[in-house]
Design a protein around this motif. Sequence first.
Motif, PDB file in Angstrom:
ATOM      1  N   GLU A   7       0.828  -1.207   0.000  1.00  0.00           N
ATOM      2  CA  GLU A   7       0.000   0.000   0.000  1.00  0.00           C
ATOM      3  C   GLU A   7       0.865   1.260   0.000  1.00  0.00           C
ATOM      4  OE1 GLU A   7      -2.835   2.336   3.210  1.00  0.00           O
ATOM      5  OE2 GLU A   7      -2.679   0.153   3.343  1.00  0.00           O
ATOM      6  N   VAL A   8       1.908   1.259   0.829  1.00  0.00           N
ATOM      7  CA  VAL A   8       2.814   2.416   0.881  1.00  0.00           C
ATOM      8  C   VAL A   8       3.516   2.605  -0.463  1.00  0.00           C
ATOM      9  CG1 VAL A   8       4.932   3.317   1.936  1.00  0.00           C
ATOM     10  CG2 VAL A   8       3.175   2.243   3.372  1.00  0.00           C
ATOM     11  N   SER A   9       3.923   1.508  -1.071  1.00  0.00           N
ATOM     12  CA  SER A   9       4.686   1.590  -2.323  1.00  0.00           C
ATOM     13  C   SER A   9       3.900   2.251  -3.439  1.00  0.00           C
ATOM     14  CB  SER A   9       5.141   0.195  -2.762  1.00  0.00           C
ATOM     15  OG  SER A   9       4.075  -0.549  -3.330  1.00  0.00           O
ATOM     16  N   GLN A  10       2.589   2.062  -3.437  1.00  0.00           N
ATOM     17  CA  GLN A  10       1.771   2.654  -4.496  1.00  0.00           C
ATOM     18  C   GLN A  10       1.818   4.178  -4.446  1.00  0.00           C
ATOM     19  OE1 GLN A  10      -1.834   0.362  -3.499  1.00  0.00           O
ATOM     20  NE2 GLN A  10      -1.751  -0.510  -5.553  1.00  0.00           N
ATOM     21  N   GLY A  11       1.952   4.736  -3.238  1.00  0.00           N
ATOM     22  CA  GLY A  11       2.068   6.178  -3.112  1.00  0.00           C
ATOM     23  C   GLY A  11       3.408   6.706  -3.581  1.00  0.00           C
ATOM     24  N   LEU A  12       4.365   5.798  -3.812  1.00  0.00           N
ATOM     25  CA  LEU A  12       5.697   6.181  -4.292  1.00  0.00           C
ATOM     26  C   LEU A  12       5.885   5.827  -5.767  1.00  0.00           C
ATOM     27  CD1 LEU A  12       7.802   4.967  -1.214  1.00  0.00           C
ATOM     28  CD2 LEU A  12       7.114   7.314  -1.762  1.00  0.00           C
ATOM     29  N   GLY A  13       4.795   5.480  -6.435  1.00  0.00           N
ATOM     30  CA  GLY A  13       4.869   5.223  -7.868  1.00  0.00           C
ATOM     31  C   GLY A  13       5.093   3.782  -8.265  1.00  0.00           C
ATOM     32  N   PHE A  14       5.049   2.860  -7.306  1.00  0.00           N
ATOM     33  CA  PHE A  14       5.221   1.448  -7.629  1.00  0.00           C
ATOM     34  C   PHE A  14       3.899   0.839  -8.079  1.00  0.00           C
ATOM     35  CE2 PHE A  14       8.975   2.100  -5.098  1.00  0.00           C
ATOM     36  CZ  PHE A  14       9.888   1.126  -5.502  1.00  0.00           C
ATOM     37  N   GLU A  15       3.985  -0.060  -9.056  1.00  0.00           N
ATOM     38  CA  GLU A  15       2.853  -0.913  -9.396  1.00  0.00           C
ATOM     39  C   GLU A  15       2.996  -2.188  -8.570  1.00  0.00           C
ATOM     40  OE1 GLU A  15       1.550   0.011 -13.950  1.00  0.00           O
ATOM     41  OE2 GLU A  15       3.251  -1.298 -13.650  1.00  0.00           O
ATOM     42  N   VAL A  16       1.909  -2.652  -7.977  1.00  0.00           N
ATOM     43  CA  VAL A  16       1.944  -3.812  -7.086  1.00  0.00           C
ATOM     44  C   VAL A  16       1.367  -5.035  -7.777  1.00  0.00           C
ATOM     45  CG1 VAL A  16       1.077  -4.790  -4.928  1.00  0.00           C
ATOM     46  CG2 VAL A  16       1.826  -2.399  -5.006  1.00  0.00           C
ATOM     47  N   PHE A  17       2.113  -6.125  -7.705  1.00  0.00           N
ATOM     48  CA  PHE A  17       1.649  -7.414  -8.207  1.00  0.00           C
ATOM     49  C   PHE A  17       1.732  -8.417  -7.062  1.00  0.00           C
ATOM     50  CE2 PHE A  17       2.825  -5.057 -11.905  1.00  0.00           C
ATOM     51  CZ  PHE A  17       1.913  -5.437 -12.870  1.00  0.00           C
ATOM     52  N   ARG A  18       0.589  -8.975  -6.685  1.00  0.00           N
ATOM     53  CA  ARG A  18       0.525  -9.915  -5.568  1.00  0.00           C
ATOM     54  C   ARG A  18       0.527 -11.344  -6.090  1.00  0.00           C
ATOM     55  NH1 ARG A  18      -2.471  -5.445  -4.363  1.00  0.00           N
ATOM     56  NH2 ARG A  18      -1.996  -4.467  -2.349  1.00  0.00           N
ATOM     57  N   MET A  19       1.518 -12.122  -5.652  1.00  0.00           N
ATOM     58  CA  MET A  19       1.610 -13.494  -6.115  1.00  0.00           C
ATOM     59  C   MET A  19       0.408 -14.318  -5.673  1.00  0.00           C
ATOM     60  SD  MET A  19       5.669 -14.326  -5.810  1.00  0.00           S
ATOM     61  CE  MET A  19       5.474 -15.827  -6.765  1.00  0.00           C
ATOM     62  N   GLY A  20      -0.165 -13.941  -4.526  1.00  0.00           N
ATOM     63  CA  GLY A  20      -1.358 -14.642  -4.067  1.00  0.00           C
ATOM     64  C   GLY A  20      -2.524 -14.504  -5.020  1.00  0.00           C
ATOM     65  N   ASP A  21      -2.544 -13.421  -5.813  1.00  0.00           N
ATOM     66  CA  ASP A  21      -3.633 -13.233  -6.775  1.00  0.00           C
ATOM     67  C   ASP A  21      -3.623 -14.322  -7.841  1.00  0.00           C
ATOM     68  OD1 ASP A  21      -4.488 -11.014  -5.429  1.00  0.00           O
ATOM     69  OD2 ASP A  21      -3.619  -9.562  -6.819  1.00  0.00           O
ATOM     70  N   ASP A  22      -2.426 -14.795  -8.206  1.00  0.00           N
ATOM     71  CA  ASP A  22      -2.347 -15.861  -9.198  1.00  0.00           C
ATOM     72  C   ASP A  22      -2.956 -17.149  -8.654  1.00  0.00           C
ATOM     73  OD1 ASP A  22      -0.723 -14.623 -11.464  1.00  0.00           O
ATOM     74  OD2 ASP A  22       0.548 -14.205  -9.746  1.00  0.00           O
ATOM     75  N   VAL A  23      -2.739 -17.406  -7.368  1.00  0.00           N
ATOM     76  CA  VAL A  23      -3.333 -18.587  -6.737  1.00  0.00           C
ATOM     77  C   VAL A  23      -4.847 -18.415  -6.630  1.00  0.00           C
ATOM     78  CG1 VAL A  23      -3.333 -20.053  -4.689  1.00  0.00           C
ATOM     79  CG2 VAL A  23      -1.205 -19.007  -5.470  1.00  0.00           C
ATOM     80  N   ARG A  24      -5.297 -17.216  -6.281  1.00  0.00           N
ATOM     81  CA  ARG A  24      -6.740 -16.960  -6.180  1.00  0.00           C
ATOM     82  C   ARG A  24      -7.426 -17.086  -7.542  1.00  0.00           C
ATOM     83  NH1 ARG A  24      -4.404 -13.141  -2.822  1.00  0.00           N
ATOM     84  NH2 ARG A  24      -4.786 -13.569  -0.617  1.00  0.00           N
ATOM     85  N   MET A  25      -6.758 -16.635  -8.595  1.00  0.00           N
ATOM     86  CA  MET A  25      -7.326 -16.774  -9.931  1.00  0.00           C
ATOM     87  C   MET A  25      -7.441 -18.239 -10.328  1.00  0.00           C
ATOM     88  SD  MET A  25      -5.855 -13.594 -12.208  1.00  0.00           S
ATOM     89  CE  MET A  25      -4.165 -13.554 -11.611  1.00  0.00           C
ATOM     90  N   GLU A  26      -6.466 -19.041  -9.897  1.00  0.00           N
ATOM     91  CA  GLU A  26      -6.533 -20.474 -10.178  1.00  0.00           C
ATOM     92  C   GLU A  26      -7.678 -21.107  -9.404  1.00  0.00           C
ATOM     93  OE1 GLU A  26      -5.605 -24.237 -11.778  1.00  0.00           O
ATOM     94  OE2 GLU A  26      -5.139 -22.188 -12.402  1.00  0.00           O
ATOM     95  N   ALA A  27      -7.911 -20.669  -8.167  1.00  0.00           N
ATOM     96  CA  ALA A  27      -9.042 -21.168  -7.379  1.00  0.00           C
ATOM     97  C   ALA A  27     -10.357 -20.814  -8.057  1.00  0.00           C
ATOM     98  CB  ALA A  27      -8.998 -20.587  -5.967  1.00  0.00           C
ATOM     99  N   GLU A  28     -10.427 -19.590  -8.569  1.00  0.00           N
ATOM    100  CA  GLU A  28     -11.638 -19.164  -9.279  1.00  0.00           C
ATOM    101  C   GLU A  28     -11.850 -20.005 -10.531  1.00  0.00           C
ATOM    102  OE1 GLU A  28     -13.529 -15.072 -11.257  1.00  0.00           O
ATOM    103  OE2 GLU A  28     -11.651 -15.012 -10.131  1.00  0.00           O
ATOM    104  N   ARG A  29     -10.744 -20.288 -11.233  1.00  0.00           N
ATOM    105  CA  ARG A  29     -10.847 -21.110 -12.442  1.00  0.00           C
ATOM    106  C   ARG A  29     -11.367 -22.501 -12.116  1.00  0.00           C
ATOM    107  NH1 ARG A  29      -8.345 -24.803 -15.440  1.00  0.00           N
ATOM    108  NH2 ARG A  29      -6.743 -25.206 -13.869  1.00  0.00           N
TER     109      ARG A  29
END
Length: 206
Positions: free
Chosen positions: A37-59
């Motif tokens: 969350e802090v990094s986004q205020g400094l111009g970072f784009e955030v990619f969460r590895m857990g999202d890939d697992v969640r997308m697989e669960a959804e699939r």
Amino acid sequence: VKLSQEKKNEASPSTKQTRLVVCVTGMPGSGKSTAAEVSQGLGFEVFRMGDDVRMEAERRKLQPSDENLGAIMLQLRQSGGPVAIAHLCEQRIERDSKSPYVLIDGSRNVNEFLEFKKLGRAVLVSIHASPQRRFKFLQDRARGDSPNSFQSFEARDRRELSVGIGEAIALADEVIINSGSVEDLKKQVERLLKSIKDKKVSPNSC
């Protein structure tokens, strides 16, 4: 067509030279999401590895419970190797990233970090917090995969350790100790990320 698409998805040499990739590791509930969350205020784009697992669960049409997500995470690594989820995350970064600053939330082993070094100049940051603090944070967050008991929390820790997160934490370039308030953690993260951007920290050689 397939070959041209694959080449298009690969980072160009110029992109690799200018992109800064901060990989954040740490046990569940240590403060990685706060750092993101802090990094986004400094111009970072955030990619969460857990999202890939969640997308697989959804699939697979499975509920995103701790038990289901943990099982999928282990299955993906068993079938595709220790960097299987890193490859999925890499593909999203190459496809969607538009910033020279990328933060990856949830790197769980050294092999994943070595894989992410292909994307640009990479720095591995670990966040450490006590088990009691981490358990409370996860319960307060009350997400679908939050542990419902300290026993399930300990089981989740053991699962994370089984895929190599302990080594990633031990070999991190930078360490943040999360033992104070959330505001203290945010200030530590902000100082560190600004320092990494300003000093252009060289990649980890592990």
